[in-house]
Design an enzyme around this catalytic site. Structure first.
Site, PDB file in Angstrom:
ATOM      1  N   LYS A   1       0.848  -1.198   0.000  1.00  0.00           N
ATOM      2  CA  LYS A   1       0.000   0.000   0.000  1.00  0.00           C
ATOM      3  C   LYS A   1       0.879   1.241   0.000  1.00  0.00           C
ATOM      4  CE  LYS A   1      -3.850   2.121   2.605  1.00  0.00           C
ATOM      5  NZ  LYS A   1      -4.734   2.025   3.792  1.00  0.00           N
TER       6      LYS A   1
ATOM      7  N   SER B   1      -9.563   2.295   2.497  1.00  0.00           N
ATOM      8  CA  SER B   1      -8.546   2.993   1.768  1.00  0.00           C
ATOM      9  C   SER B   1      -7.536   2.091   1.084  1.00  0.00           C
ATOM     10  CB  SER B   1      -7.800   3.916   2.731  1.00  0.00           C
ATOM     11  OG  SER B   1      -7.093   3.173   3.711  1.00  0.00           O
TER      12      SER B   1
ATOM     13  N   SER C   1     -10.632   0.269   6.690  1.00  0.00           N
ATOM     14  CA  SER C   1      -9.858   0.274   5.444  1.00  0.00           C
ATOM     15  C   SER C   1      -9.228  -1.050   5.048  1.00  0.00           C
ATOM     16  CB  SER C   1      -8.763   1.345   5.529  1.00  0.00           C
ATOM     17  OG  SER C   1      -9.313   2.629   5.380  1.00  0.00           O
TER      18      SER C   1
END
Lengths: 405, 405
Positions: free
Chosen positions: B56, B125, B149
């Protein structure tokens, strides 16, 4: 006084001492003057206007390199300010330079010396921060504490040091060592200044002005480790307790809480486990650039079993809760900050044995300088409280500071 | 298969889908092949050998830029790997690229689309991480959760997502939003893979292989927000509970714990308070480069009073403890992961309302994909446990996965 005049005076003062103190990892007149000009130009006034601030070199700064006391990161230029630094600037504080940290805020010392006697250590890991505030180079300085890295250097340098409750100040942009212990705090010369400073970093307007209680309830507890301390600090703790009692405080002895030693050992296990994980990149990719002692520490820590770590977390939870419960009736526990006066620099930065448990518990801790020891170096007392009780602890510290003055 | 062959196959697979998925913020064949050659050359074998891993884009990487989903940091080159990334590499995992995050892991979406239907969101996210694991581009991917997320994108993309106990994995080198909520975890296609992956990042060998209980004790609780959920996920939760009971689990209903709504609101207050402090630099220096929604969110959050924040912390402590106590007899609570199938991409990344409270409590949470909804998109269930009970939760999830297969 304009900020540019403030900057010029601060730089002059810092440079006068720097050859002897080595408090700064990075210092650049042009950068400081440019920042001062910006503050004057923007007419930015805030709670830190008129204050000069040194930033421990493990906080990212966008206009100054951040090396974390390690050759691995010499000259590293972060793309941003750490959140705490951004808060300081927004409040009008003038950042004057990056203060020396021990290597990754662990034990391997930097070059900084004690302003009261350069053959002695300023303590660590926030070495340069405590030293420059003591020498009048900056009126405030950031610090972090994982074991005793704020309270110990504050004690050795004779300034107020404050470690707030865990997680009160965002660690965004801070180089981490221990996920569950690293705590941002600061140094100043008075309790009200340190409250203002830490309140700004936390964005906690309610903490910026300490409110003293009428008659604080204090518990004196030198801890089971008092035998390892120099007589001067044990005697000073008793003297301060007597002064507090005379000034109207309700002073008791804390019933000797069980578990001190187990909590101390738990802190060591947790710090080592988390530290070796946080520094995984450095240990894998640049082992030759770590100091021998730090490498040996991390290598040993890497052998800790999950069971040992989980047991330490359990000890924190159970024995920590018991100690917190014993502390609950009091506004503050009055205890030792360090084992005595600052040791000789050649022996290292001193031992955080009187700080480990309080950092583990996560409550606020404050060092108050109160006297001079037999070797002419500063000594004082530590006040500690339970997590979340920062308002109460700062008020009590302000009360004690006034009672002693 | 050599790592270089693994890399070539993974890159081919990723590039086939990338025009449609937009799962990657940064992808560079030469870097991946060089890293694969290094792993082959060093004969490094570890628990993640043979696995491809997407990172990420809020985790620092030394060989790939880290932009945090924001133009402020476009092209930013960190000087180090985040601790979790270093652990992945040391375990032999092959990092294949940086996966798309929403802006600073908050709500403003990146370009990623749901691999099951590109008109729908992958969730956020950790959008790119969930999408690439679902599409077979990487076998594992890192994520972080502050509200929902990890669990929400895992649910929308139909992969296993795991948010471990708070603070289990070092956040060193991670861009922070909320000091007391941000939690590192990961995505994989099976419970055993996600356990291995998260165990590696945490350095917790005891977690790498889930050990299933004989007959788990489960509590089913759709929460007071079940009214806001689509019928398909509520019905699926009941079906999974029935399967579990048939397979030998002791399944009960959790007595409707009081305080859900207050805990939900407390999570919002804490996240906003801490987020506006963590992003102080970005908000002060680059406001024009923040998305309109994020800037408005932070501006509103900056007006929160300390009293409101302290009250939210208090709610977490008191009502959180009550909910944890109600959960204690069970190996896991079986609950909803999200409000339904993935919404249309144009509406955002979905709502974390079924995740906020569990993140606030700090215990482990896992999404298990179990079925397909009426629109052909994946649905499943969430398992949650109390802080520190990761071993128990992973074992229970592995048991349930087997019971459903």
């Amino acid at each position: 006084m304009s900020t540019i005049e403030l900057a010029e005076a601060a730089l002059k003062r810092i440079l006068q001492d720097e050859d002897r103190l080595h408090a700064y990892a990075w210092l650049d007149e042009a950068t400081v003057l440019a920042e001062a000009r910006r503050l004057d130009h923007e007419h930015l006034r805030g709670p830190l206007s008129g204050h000069t601030v040194a930033i421990k070199d493990i906080f990212d700064t966008v206009d100054m390199p951040t090396a974390c006391g390690s050759p691995i990161y010499a000259g590293r230029r972060p793309a941003r300010d750490a959140a705490a630094v951004a808060a300081i600037r927004a409040a009008g504080g003038l950042v004057v330079g990056k203060s020396v940290t021990t290597e990754f805020a662990h034990l391997t010392p930097g070059p900084t010396r004690n302003p009261h006697n350069p053959t002695h250590t300023p303590g660590g890991s926030s070495s340069g921060s405590a030293a420059t505030v003591a020498a009048g180079g900056a009126s405030m300085a950031t610090g972090t504490q994982t074991a005793g890295s704020i309270i110990r250097p504050a004690a050795f340098c004779g300034v107020v040091g404050y470690k707030p409750s865990f997680a009160m100040i965002s660690r965004s942009g801070l180089s981490l060592f221990s996920e569950t212990l690293d705590t941002i705090g600061g140094f100043a010369r008075t309790v009200s200044d340190v409250a203002l400073f830490v309140g700004v970093m936390a964005g906690r307007s309610d903490l910026m002005t300490p409110v003293s209680p009428q008659a604080p309830r204090l518990a004196v507890w030198a801890t089971p480790d008092a035998d390892n301390a120099e007589p001067c600090v044990v005697v000073e703790l008793e003297r301060v307790a007597d002064v507090a009692a005379s000034a109207g405080a309700a002073v008791q002895t804390l019933p000797d809480a069980a578990g001190w030693q187990a909590l101390l050992e738990a802190q060591k296990v947790i710090m080592a486990w988390e530290g070796t994980r946080a520094l995984a990149f450095e240990r894998q990719v640049h082992p030759e650039l770590l100091s021998g002692p730090l490498r040996a520490y991390l290598d040993a820590a890497a052998l800790t079993s999950p069971e040992t770590y989980l047991e330490a977390l359990h000890t924190r939870q159970t024995l920590g809760a018991a100690l917190s419960a014993a502390m609950q009736p009091f506004d503050a526990i009055l205890t030792l900050s360090a084992q005595g006066e600052a040791p000789l620099a050649e022996t290292g930065t001193g031992d955080p044995q009187f700080n480990r448990v309080w950092t583990l518990l996560g409550g606020p801790a404050l060092h108050l300088p109160t006297a001079t020891g037999p070797r002419g170096l500063p000594i004082g007392v530590q006040l500690v409280g339970n997590p979340g009780n920062d308002h109460r602890l700062l008020g009590t510290a302000a009360w004690l500071e006034a009672a002693l003055s």
